[in-house]
Design a protein around this motif. Structure first.
Motif, PDB file in Angstrom:
ATOM      1  N   PRO A 169       0.778  -1.246   0.000  1.00 22.66           N
ATOM      2  CA  PRO A 169       0.000   0.000   0.000  1.00 22.66           C
ATOM      3  C   PRO A 169       0.810   1.297   0.000  1.00 22.66           C
ATOM      4  CG  PRO A 169       0.214  -0.816   2.232  1.00 22.66           C
ATOM      5  CD  PRO A 169       0.964  -1.797   1.357  1.00 22.66           C
ATOM      6  N   GLN A 170       2.143   1.236   0.120  1.00 18.49           N
ATOM      7  CA  GLN A 170       2.884   2.451   0.478  1.00 18.49           C
ATOM      8  C   GLN A 170       3.245   3.352  -0.692  1.00 18.49           C
ATOM      9  OE1 GLN A 170       4.054  -0.707   0.762  1.00 18.49           O
ATOM     10  NE2 GLN A 170       4.871  -1.125   2.800  1.00 18.49           N
TER      11      GLN A 170
ATOM     12  N   TRP B 281      -0.674   6.159   2.582  1.00 23.89           N
ATOM     13  CA  TRP B 281      -0.368   5.261   3.703  1.00 23.89           C
ATOM     14  C   TRP B 281      -0.133   6.170   4.900  1.00 23.89           C
ATOM     15  CZ3 TRP B 281      -1.277   0.560   4.882  1.00 23.89           C
ATOM     16  CH2 TRP B 281      -0.460  -0.237   5.681  1.00 23.89           C
TER      17      TRP B 281
ATOM     18  N   GLY C 291      -4.303  -0.579   8.302  1.00 24.52           N
ATOM     19  CA  GLY C 291      -3.112  -1.134   7.683  1.00 24.52           C
ATOM     20  C   GLY C 291      -2.756  -2.520   8.175  1.00 24.52           C
TER      21      GLY C 291
ATOM     22  N   GLY D 193       2.065  -3.246   9.300  1.00 22.81           N
ATOM     23  CA  GLY D 193       0.920  -2.472   8.853  1.00 22.81           C
ATOM     24  C   GLY D 193       0.198  -1.769   9.983  1.00 22.81           C
TER      25      GLY D 193
ATOM     26  N   TYR E 281      -1.112   2.343  10.680  1.00 22.67           N
ATOM     27  CA  TYR E 281      -1.357   3.045   9.417  1.00 22.67           C
ATOM     28  C   TYR E 281      -2.777   2.755   8.952  1.00 22.67           C
ATOM     29  CZ  TYR E 281       3.704   3.741   8.828  1.00 22.67           C
ATOM     30  OH  TYR E 281       5.011   4.105   8.994  1.00 22.67           O
TER      31      TYR E 281
ATOM     32  N   ARG F 244      -4.814   2.708   5.078  1.00 25.28           N
ATOM     33  CA  ARG F 244      -4.648   2.850   3.638  1.00 25.28           C
ATOM     34  C   ARG F 244      -5.841   3.586   3.079  1.00 25.28           C
ATOM     35  NH1 ARG F 244      -4.796  -1.941  -0.803  1.00 25.28           N
ATOM     36  NH2 ARG F 244      -7.023  -1.417  -0.656  1.00 25.28           N
TER      37      ARG F 244
END
Length: 387
Positions: free
Chosen positions: A173-174, A322, A346, A359, A362, A364
């Motif tokens: 996702p970053q 992110w 995340g 994750g 975070y 997304r």
């Protein structure tokens, strides 16, 4: 007796999100920013092109991709990366890349080997490893390592047991991009320790500045064995056609031969009219440029909205934000019940390894909604979570 190979699977991402949020009323008009489902317009000529080929529904489709489609894909690879592949022996059409990512592991990875996976990750990577009795090894991809796995942290003992290394660049996702130097280092490791690189390049055409380098492109410059690299691409993000379910895999002749052999027994070929449309879409770049410009405008808007948030990281590519938060599940719930904006925790994209889930902390955020709706959602998000 039922097999237990998938017993360790957690609840899938979207049922898990529904369980988290759907018991609460939305705090405003719903703005869904969870799933990466492109909403920009696809080319207007897609419909008429499909209509022209409707008669092909009366025939079984080419299992490996029609010569027209594979030739068009080869043309895309030459234009984009400057590489020349044999469209008959080094390219195979796919029903979207998820099918290909799974089947490549089945076709190419031995039971008992290790499959290295960036963490967070696209969930099919680890399910494919489970299917062949391989061990998933989760490599943290956090801010300190540029949101890519730290290649220096890999040990010779670990690498010697590895059959495949998954890498998504630009990353989901970053939005991090593996540089040519990063790819080259990974390719050298693959050649030294005899493993394959599964390069998931589905977001390759959505970038802000320079085009992200491709794994096959770097391998060709190095003179590396093309059997080391297995590359996956899709029309879903590039061309706003996620419902077309059309992508491809490209690699060395031996790898593609093994993948074709498996698909001859267990694959589901792309319908003939879809292959016809896909060939036209891969051959056209004008709509890709226009699509990329729309996303660049959205990233500029996001940068403006979060300009005063010190922890904000503006991504290089892809179409996700992110965003760091104190508690990702709590933040998603708070945002939903106070504003109606829906985001993905995340931690649902990561796996606990060494007692940590990279994750966690975070959320997304998919920038796929129309720009005005997206800006409204991001502004609500900023004011709810960061002020």
């Amino acid at each position: 007796m039922m097999p237990n190979r998938f017993d360790a699977l957690p609840t899938a991402t979207w049922p898990r999100l529904r369980a988290l949020l759907d018991g609460h009323a939305a705090g405003g008009e719903v703005i869904n920013m969870t799933i990466g489902e492109p909403k920009h317009k696809f080319p207007e000529w897609v419909g008429p092109t499909l209509n022209d080929a409707l008669g092909q529904f009366n025939s079984y489709p080419d299992n490996n991709g029609t010569p027209e489609l594979r030739g068009s894909i080869a043309g895309f690879l030459q234009r984009r990366y400057g590489i020349d592949l044999d469209s008959d022996a080094q390219i195979m059409a796919l029903n979207g890349t998820r099918e290909g990512l799974f089947n490549a592991v089945v076709a190419l990875c031995p039971t008992g080997s290790k499959v290295l996976i960036p963490n967070p990750f696209y969930q099919v990577y680890t399910v494919a490893a489970m299917a062949v009795g391989a061990q998933s090894v989760y490599l943290p991809a956090h801010a300190q390592t540029g949101f890519l796995p730290d290649l220096d942290a890999l040990t010779p003992a670990e690498l010697s047991e590895t059959s495949a290394f998954f890498l998504c660049s630009p990353s989901n996702p970053q939005g991090a991009v593996a540089s040519a130097e990063y790819w080259a280092r990974l390719i050298i490791l693959a050649e030294t320790y005899d493993f394959k690189i599964f390069a998931d390049e589905c977001y390759s055409e959505i970038y802000r500045n320079a085009p992200p380098p491709g794994a096959l492109e770097v391998a060709a410059r190095m003179g590396a064995d093309p059997e080391r690299i297995v590359v996956f691409h899709s029309l879903s993000k590039r061309s706003n056609l996620p419902g077309l379910r059309s992508g491809f895999v490209a690699s060395g002749r031996k790898n593609i031969a093994r993948i074709k052999q498996l698909r001859a027994y267990a694959g589901c070929p792309i319908a003939g009219p879809i292959q016809h449309v896909s060939a036209k879409v891969w051959a056209d770049e004008d709509h890709v440029v226009a699509n990329r410009q729309l996303y660049c405008g959205k990233f500029e808007a996001a940068d403006h909205i979060f300009a005063e948030i010190q922890s904000y990281n503006s991504p290089e590519a892809g179409f996700f934000l992110w965003l760091p938060v104190e508690d990702d599940e709590a933040a998603a719930v708070k945002l939903w019940i106070e504003t109606g904006v829906r985001v993905l925790p995340g931690s649902y994209l990561g796996q606990v390894a060494n007692e940590q889930n990279p994750g966690s902390g975070y959320v997304r955020v998919a920038l796929v909604a129309p720009k005005e709706e997206m800006q409204r959602g991001l502004t609500l998000m900023r004011d709810c979570l960061y002020k």
